[in-house]
Scaffold this motif. Structure first.
Motif, PDB file in Angstrom:
ATOM      1  N   ASP A 120      29.372  -4.433  -0.642  1.00 50.36           N
ATOM      2  CA  ASP A 120      30.323  -4.976  -1.617  1.00 50.36           C
ATOM      3  C   ASP A 120      31.760  -4.595  -1.251  1.00 50.36           C
ATOM      4  O   ASP A 120      32.699  -5.386  -1.446  1.00 50.36           O
ATOM      5  CB  ASP A 120      29.995  -4.478  -3.018  1.00 50.36           C
ATOM      6  CG  ASP A 120      28.779  -5.170  -3.630  1.00 50.36           C
ATOM      7  OD1 ASP A 120      28.360  -6.218  -3.092  1.00 50.36           O
ATOM      8  OD2 ASP A 120      28.245  -4.662  -4.633  1.00 50.36           O
ATOM      9  N   ARG A 123      32.811  -6.866   1.503  1.00 46.75           N
ATOM     10  CA  ARG A 123      33.055  -8.196   0.928  1.00 46.75           C
ATOM     11  C   ARG A 123      34.399  -8.232   0.188  1.00 46.75           C
ATOM     12  O   ARG A 123      35.156  -9.203   0.304  1.00 46.75           O
ATOM     13  CB  ARG A 123      31.909  -8.554  -0.025  1.00 46.75           C
ATOM     14  CG  ARG A 123      32.015  -9.962  -0.607  1.00 46.75           C
ATOM     15  CD  ARG A 123      30.931 -10.208  -1.644  1.00 46.75           C
ATOM     16  NE  ARG A 123      29.618 -10.408  -1.037  1.00 46.75           N
ATOM     17  CZ  ARG A 123      28.596  -9.579  -1.176  1.00 46.75           C
ATOM     18  NH1 ARG A 123      28.728  -8.436  -1.854  1.00 46.75           N
ATOM     19  NH2 ARG A 123      27.427  -9.861  -0.625  1.00 46.75           N
ATOM     20  N   GLY A 127      36.066 -10.454   2.576  1.00 46.20           N
ATOM     21  CA  GLY A 127      35.231 -11.610   2.297  1.00 46.20           C
ATOM     22  C   GLY A 127      34.179 -11.768   3.374  1.00 46.20           C
ATOM     23  O   GLY A 127      34.351 -11.310   4.513  1.00 46.20           O
ATOM     24  N   LEU A 128      33.075 -12.392   3.033  1.00 52.17           N
ATOM     25  CA  LEU A 128      32.020 -12.698   3.986  1.00 52.17           C
ATOM     26  C   LEU A 128      32.035 -14.190   4.282  1.00 52.17           C
ATOM     27  O   LEU A 128      32.225 -15.008   3.368  1.00 52.17           O
ATOM     28  CB  LEU A 128      30.648 -12.309   3.434  1.00 52.17           C
ATOM     29  CG  LEU A 128      30.391 -10.821   3.152  1.00 52.17           C
ATOM     30  CD1 LEU A 128      28.969 -10.622   2.618  1.00 52.17           C
ATOM     31  CD2 LEU A 128      30.613  -9.977   4.404  1.00 52.17           C
TER      32      LEU A 128
END
Length: 431
Positions: A120, A123, A127-128
């Motif tokens: 998290d 991410r 960002g993924l």
């Protein structure tokens, strides 16, 4: 464990070298020319330390000072924050993460919730990508149906199980603790959770027969996995196994034995529908190949989180003035301090945990590109080679080490014999 190289100092704020930052972050007309970005997360904990292992691992659950297993996720997230600041400052913070790989050690020694917290954090920082590949390594005895389901629900897409062997006495020599009969269960649990599954095998353990090795490969295939890695055992100086060999307690197999086991694995895996895509890796198709490792072999950028982890950012070939090429810098590689306590202490002080770094020249980067690229089944574009390297191709084809038809198409592709002698091929191509 092997010592880290010295390199040059890493600044306290972790900033990239000015030349590399300027060229790597340069704007270009072709967005696709910028390297993809991956994240490696090193989790340095294991339940036991195997005699052959020289990875940066620790068996103590409580190391103190922010280095304990309980506090590790929070500590690692501190480096994620540092990485985000450094890459933003270099103009490289706008790339979504294409691949994330949790390695170790045994990442699943941590609660699944801690692994999810770290993912998290990644991410949140970058960002993924929509099709991001997120892998964790695991031992067969370190997961449950519930933990695998938790990982899958949080965005993990793959799990790589350290099977190593299906033969109990071989596992005992390697000091692996899991019951080989558990492997079909954990593969089934992972698939039921929606995860792709890979298994890792090791061949060449002292005392392992060819029939033992066949048993292991066939047991892996019987689970129906779509990806298998098979690595020759390398006994590194300073390990417990190296001392056992030195004292005559264990006898290492010879090169012919290793070659026979590689060829047997290739035969069995190919017959089962898995093709080699890298010297030590087979998958049912390129969709099942490990994209994180392919990114290493293709020279993409990555940041390594954790004690002893390595990172790499390459300089652009073009961009604002093309200064990377003009000044001869091809990128920077750095590595973190090894001990979890020192790692945690530095991050706790707001400092980079980097122990040292090296700025690669164009010549050094060229050598690595050949060394890594030639290991892939897709091969290496002959235009990458210098004039001497291109002249060496005909001799390597005549020696049966490179595929002649591929050479005609402008690619250097190893034959199976060439895979066994890949290091010699690289020496010829870069002499």
């Amino acid at each position: 464990m092997p010592a880290l190289p010295d390199g040059e100092p890493v600044p306290a704020d972790g900033a990239l070298p000015e030349l590399v930052a300027r060229t790597a972050g340069a704007e270009t007309d072709d967005a696709s020319s910028r390297s993809r970005f991956g994240v490696y997360v090193h989790v340095p904990f294991c339940s036991v330390r195997c005699g052959y292992c020289d990875f940066n691992t620790y068996t103590a659950s409580e190391l103190g000072g922010g280095a304990s297993q309980h506090e590790y996720a929070t500590t690692a997230l501190g480096e994620v924050d540092l990485a985000a600041r450094v890459l933003d400052a270099a103009g490289l913070g706008d790339r979504p993460v294409s691949t994330v790989f949790f390695g170790g050690g045994t990442p699943t020694m941590l609660p699944a919730g801690d692994l999810v917290r770290i993912l998290d954090g990644v991410r949140s920082a970058w960002g993924l990508a929509p099709d991001a590949e997120v892998t964790t390594e695991a031992n067969p005895d370190s997961v449950t149906p519930g933990s695998l389901a938790t990982l899958a629900e949080a965005g993990f897409t793959r799990v790589s199980f350290g099977m190593q062997s299906a033969v109990p006495r071989v596992l005992a020599t390697l000091e692996r603790t899991h019951d080989p009969a558990r492997l079909p269960d954990v593969v089934r649990w992972a698939r039921e959770a929606g995860l792709a599954v890979s298994v890792d095998l090791i061949y060449g353990t002292p005392g392992e027969s060819l029939d033992d090795w066949r048993t292991s490969v066939e047991a892996a295939l019987a689970t129906g996995v779509d990806h298998v890695s098979a690595y020759a055992l390398v006994v590194e100086p300073g390990t417990k196994m190296a001392a056992q060999v030195r004292r005559g307690q264990l006898t290492l197999p010879d090169e012919d034995d290793q070659a026979a086991k590689y060829e047997l694995a290739d035969d069995l895996l190919t017959a089962a529908g898995l093709g080699w895509y890298e010297v030590s890796n087979w998958s049912r198709g390129l969709e099942q190949a490990c994209r994180h490792n392919l990114a290493y072999w293709r020279g993409d950028d990555w940041w390594g989180i954790g004690p002893g982890a390595h990172s790499y950012v390459g300089a652009s070939d073009g961009g604002a003035g093309g200064s990377g090429a003009a000044d001869g810098a091809a990128g920077v590689r750095w590595w973190n301090v090894k001990h979890p306590l020192r790692y945690a202490t530095l991050l706790g002080r707001g400092r980079s945990p980097g122990a040292g770094r090296e700025v690669l020249t164009r010549d050094e980067a060229h050598l690595e590109r050949v060394m890594l690229g030639v290991r892939l089944a897709e091969g290496l574009d002959l235009d990458v080679l210098d004039a001497d390297g291109r002249r060496a191709v005909a001799g390597l084809v005549a020696s049966g080490l490179l595929d002649g038809a591929a050479a005609v198409r402008g690619r250097a592709v190893l034959t199976r014999r060439g895979r066994l002698l890949a290091d010699a091929v690289v020496r010829e191509l870069t002499a």
